[in-house]
Motif scaffolding. Structure first.
Motif, PDB file in Angstrom:
ATOM      1  N   GLY A 122     -43.766  34.105  11.943  1.00  0.00           N
ATOM      2  CA  GLY A 122     -44.033  34.960  10.786  1.00  0.00           C
ATOM      3  C   GLY A 122     -44.746  36.231  11.199  1.00  0.00           C
ATOM      4  N   ARG A 123     -45.772  36.106  12.034  1.00  0.00           N
ATOM      5  CA  ARG A 123     -46.515  37.294  12.459  1.00  0.00           C
ATOM      6  C   ARG A 123     -45.680  38.148  13.401  1.00  0.00           C
ATOM      7  NH1 ARG A 123     -48.865  38.454   8.551  1.00  0.00           N
ATOM      8  NH2 ARG A 123     -49.789  40.215   9.635  1.00  0.00           N
ATOM      9  N   ALA A 124     -44.891  37.492  14.262  1.00  0.00           N
ATOM     10  CA  ALA A 124     -44.039  38.256  15.163  1.00  0.00           C
ATOM     11  C   ALA A 124     -43.077  39.112  14.350  1.00  0.00           C
ATOM     12  CB  ALA A 124     -43.268  37.315  16.086  1.00  0.00           C
ATOM     13  N   GLU A 125     -42.503  38.484  13.350  1.00  0.00           N
ATOM     14  CA  GLU A 125     -41.504  39.157  12.524  1.00  0.00           C
ATOM     15  C   GLU A 125     -42.155  40.231  11.645  1.00  0.00           C
ATOM     16  OE1 GLU A 125     -38.388  38.359  12.800  1.00  0.00           O
ATOM     17  OE2 GLU A 125     -37.519  39.440  11.103  1.00  0.00           O
ATOM     18  N   ALA A 126     -43.284  39.869  11.024  1.00  0.00           N
ATOM     19  CA  ALA A 126     -43.866  40.769  10.038  1.00  0.00           C
ATOM     20  C   ALA A 126     -44.727  41.854  10.665  1.00  0.00           C
ATOM     21  CB  ALA A 126     -44.702  39.976   9.035  1.00  0.00           C
ATOM     22  N   PHE A 127     -45.354  41.568  11.808  1.00  0.00           N
ATOM     23  CA  PHE A 127     -46.279  42.566  12.345  1.00  0.00           C
ATOM     24  C   PHE A 127     -45.863  43.098  13.707  1.00  0.00           C
ATOM     25  CE2 PHE A 127     -50.145  44.504  13.824  1.00  0.00           C
ATOM     26  CZ  PHE A 127     -50.713  45.021  12.668  1.00  0.00           C
ATOM     27  N   ALA A 128     -45.660  42.191  14.667  1.00  0.00           N
ATOM     28  CA  ALA A 128     -45.452  42.647  16.043  1.00  0.00           C
ATOM     29  C   ALA A 128     -44.170  43.452  16.205  1.00  0.00           C
ATOM     30  CB  ALA A 128     -45.438  41.449  16.988  1.00  0.00           C
ATOM     31  N   MET A 129     -43.156  43.160  15.387  1.00  0.00           N
ATOM     32  CA  MET A 129     -41.901  43.897  15.529  1.00  0.00           C
ATOM     33  C   MET A 129     -42.047  45.361  15.121  1.00  0.00           C
ATOM     34  SD  MET A 129     -39.453  42.142  16.831  1.00  0.00           S
ATOM     35  CE  MET A 129     -37.856  42.807  16.391  1.00  0.00           C
ATOM     36  N   GLY A 130     -43.107  45.702  14.397  1.00  0.00           N
ATOM     37  CA  GLY A 130     -43.217  47.078  13.928  1.00  0.00           C
ATOM     38  C   GLY A 130     -44.490  47.788  14.349  1.00  0.00           C
ATOM     39  N   ASN A 131     -45.278  47.164  15.242  1.00  0.00           N
ATOM     40  CA  ASN A 131     -46.543  47.775  15.609  1.00  0.00           C
ATOM     41  C   ASN A 131     -46.768  47.741  17.115  1.00  0.00           C
ATOM     42  OD1 ASN A 131     -48.131  48.457  13.044  1.00  0.00           O
ATOM     43  ND2 ASN A 131     -47.351  46.408  12.636  1.00  0.00           N
ATOM     44  N   PRO A 132     -47.570  48.690  17.639  1.00  0.00           N
ATOM     45  CA  PRO A 132     -47.871  48.698  19.083  1.00  0.00           C
ATOM     46  C   PRO A 132     -48.707  47.486  19.501  1.00  0.00           C
ATOM     47  CG  PRO A 132     -48.871  50.590  17.949  1.00  0.00           C
ATOM     48  CD  PRO A 132     -48.094  49.855  16.938  1.00  0.00           C
ATOM     49  N   PRO A 133     -48.795  47.214  20.805  1.00  0.00           N
ATOM     50  CA  PRO A 133     -49.414  45.981  21.298  1.00  0.00           C
ATOM     51  C   PRO A 133     -50.856  45.757  20.859  1.00  0.00           C
ATOM     52  CG  PRO A 133     -48.282  47.117  23.073  1.00  0.00           C
ATOM     53  CD  PRO A 133     -48.193  48.006  21.897  1.00  0.00           C
ATOM     54  N   MET A 134     -51.713  46.795  20.898  1.00  0.00           N
ATOM     55  CA  MET A 134     -53.124  46.533  20.612  1.00  0.00           C
ATOM     56  C   MET A 134     -53.351  46.050  19.179  1.00  0.00           C
ATOM     57  SD  MET A 134     -54.697  46.352  23.219  1.00  0.00           S
ATOM     58  CE  MET A 134     -56.456  46.226  22.937  1.00  0.00           C
ATOM     59  N   PRO A 135     -52.866  46.758  18.170  1.00  0.00           N
ATOM     60  CA  PRO A 135     -53.033  46.224  16.807  1.00  0.00           C
ATOM     61  C   PRO A 135     -52.413  44.835  16.664  1.00  0.00           C
ATOM     62  CG  PRO A 135     -52.281  48.488  16.709  1.00  0.00           C
ATOM     63  CD  PRO A 135     -52.229  48.082  18.152  1.00  0.00           C
ATOM     64  N   SER A 136     -51.309  44.575  17.369  1.00  0.00           N
ATOM     65  CA  SER A 136     -50.689  43.254  17.277  1.00  0.00           C
ATOM     66  C   SER A 136     -51.623  42.179  17.811  1.00  0.00           C
ATOM     67  CB  SER A 136     -49.388  43.219  18.076  1.00  0.00           C
ATOM     68  OG  SER A 136     -48.511  44.189  17.614  1.00  0.00           O
ATOM     69  N   LEU A 137     -52.345  42.533  18.889  1.00  0.00           N
ATOM     70  CA  LEU A 137     -53.292  41.571  19.460  1.00  0.00           C
ATOM     71  C   LEU A 137     -54.384  41.252  18.459  1.00  0.00           C
ATOM     72  CD1 LEU A 137     -54.279  39.932  21.892  1.00  0.00           C
ATOM     73  CD2 LEU A 137     -55.562  41.926  22.622  1.00  0.00           C
ATOM     74  N   TRP A 138     -54.945  42.312  17.823  1.00  0.00           N
ATOM     75  CA  TRP A 138     -56.010  42.060  16.842  1.00  0.00           C
ATOM     76  C   TRP A 138     -55.466  41.272  15.671  1.00  0.00           C
ATOM     77  CZ3 TRP A 138     -59.694  42.338  19.751  1.00  0.00           C
ATOM     78  CH2 TRP A 138     -59.926  43.411  20.593  1.00  0.00           C
TER      79      TRP A 138
END
Lengths: 240, 206
Positions: free
Chosen positions: B113-129
């Motif tokens: 869910g997070r991969a799809e909703a967040f990581a697919m559209g954001n750079p690595p650092m915000p994705s980590l947080w």
């Protein structure tokens, strides 16, 4: 006759006593998301049974002839020592994802009616924990090929039963008046809890006529929950 | 720094993955018989989630849209295998107790869910947080449920006896055996969601 008894007990156990949803908590996400209407719940339930019956035995074959320690013996003496069991997860999930895709395409070609009935639910199933869980439990409990088929059948039916019952209850719950914070997910969880309690009553049925040893082995496989069950049984006995 | 804090706080409290996004319920219930299991499971999920969010975020521009689910599953299951091997090596007892549920992190909806909703559209650092925030949100729910079940079901916390034996003898108090069984997990989670929704202002999802 013994074998028939054993298979029957596996099916009954996986439907009622150790219901994959209510006792092992597998497939909760889609259970919560798709249990608003009986009709859609039925569609998803049938799709889960279908995919479980296919992926379970298939993963059994992969596990027994490729992954288990010593499984590669058929390829030659020198492969006997190879243990690929650490690849279990990725192989299983790949099988499931590929198979779901394949089944989807096949159904579209062969039986458009069934495809339309299940269509939207099929992709969802790839990430349903009940499917992967079924395969992992089958490895952990060391079922044979035939037992795996029946175990998957039982688990699928158990899941279908639970989601239909839930959907029917939720349709009625629409009209209930309750605190705002409890609406939706909160009350659904509590109702599921009550349903799980109901299913627990089946735990009194003892179908197994096996010797104690193998029974213990099997219940040890369900470590997380059966530990709890044993504890509660002794607690209940202490209470009396 | 402030924005990172805000992001973590939002992910772990206001949009808690379990209470609001209805993600990752399966494992949340199965491993909460006691606090220790809940903590180990939470740590494993945080590890897998951060790894997968960062990896997928790095690859987000080269993943073809049509096969993204398979790519995500491959990344996640590789990470889960790593976690499983580490647990087997260093915490064998715990990995036995968690049994198949470590493997089931793959199908834990939080990760995908997070991969799809967040990581697919954001750079690595915000994705980590985002991953850490969601992981913390998941862990605290697990720990709270685990604490209730362990305390009421066995009178212990983290394996230490909290309710003394003499109390049982003096008052005739009996452990609630239901707490360690499946139904209690469902009901406790339902109550927890209720409380957190009331406190959080009852946004009401679904």
């Amino acid at each position: 006759m013994d074998m028939l008894n054993n298979l029957l007990s596996i099916v009954t156990t996986s439907i009622f006593i150790e219901n994959i949803l209510l006792a092992n908590f597998l497939g909760m996400c889609s259970f919560l998301a798709v249990s608003k209407k009986v009709e859609t719940a039925n569609g998803l339930g049938l799709a889960v049974i279908f995919v479980l019956i296919i992926t379970g035995p298939m993963n059994w074959v992969i596990n027994s002839y490729l992954l288990q320690p010593g499984a590669l013996e058929w390829a030659g003496e020198q492969f006997r020592e190879i243990d690929l069991s650490f690849l279990t997860f990725i192989c299983f999930i790949a099988t499931i994802a590929a198979l779901v895709q394949f089944v989807e395409m096949l159904l579209e070609k062969v039986s458009p009616a069934l495809y339309n009935a299940l269509g939207i639910f099929l992709p969802l199933i790839a990430v349903n924990c009940a499917i992967l869980g079924g395969s992992l439990f089958m490895v952990e409990r060391q079922y044979t090929f035939i037992e795996t088929i029946f175990y998957c059948l039982g688990s699928g039916i158990g899941w279908w039963l639970a989601i239909i019952a839930m959907a029917a209850i939720r349709e009625k719950l629409e009209y209930a008046d309750m605190p705002k914070g409890l609406e939706g997910l909160g009350i659904t969880m509590i109702t599921t809890g009550l349903m799980a309690m109901g299913f627990m009553c089946f735990a009194g049925i003892n179908l197994k006529k096996e010797d104690d040893g193998s029974q213990k082995e099997k219940s040890a496989a369900v470590a997380v929950e059966s530990e709890g069950q044993l504890a509660s049984l002794s607690a209940a006995e202490g209470g009396r | 720094m402030a924005s990172i804090k805000k992001q973590i706080k939002e992910a772990s409290w206001q949009s808690n993955p379990i209470a609001y996004q209805v993600l990752g319920i399966c494992s949340a219930l199965a491993v909460t018989v006691n606090v220790e299991n809940a903590l180990i499971m939470g740590a494993s999920v945080i590890a897998v989630l951060s790894g997968s969010n960062v990896a997928i975020s790095l690859m987000r521009n080269v993943i073809p849209h049509r096969i993204r689910i398979i790519v995500q599953l491959a990344v996640v299951s590789t990470l889960v295998i790593l976690v499983d091997q580490v647990l087997k090596a260093y915490l064998f007892e715990a990995s036995k107790a968690l049994s198949v549920f470590v493997g089931l992190i793959i199908t834990n909806c939080i990760i995908l869910g997070r991969a799809e909703a967040f990581a697919m559209g954001n750079p690595p650092m915000p994705s980590l947080w985002d991953a850490i925030g969601n992981g913390i949100g998941y862990t605290w729910v697990l720990v709270v449920i685990g604490a209730f079940r362990e305390l009421l079901g066995g009178g212990q916390l983290l394996g230490f006896r909290v309710i003394p034996i003499s109390f049982y003898e003096a008052t005739g108090y009996v452990d609630n055996g239901l707490m360690v069984l499946a139904p209690a997990a469902f009901i406790l989670l339902g109550l927890l969601i209720w409380v957190s929704k009331e406190l959080g202002g009852a946004k009401g999802n679904e």
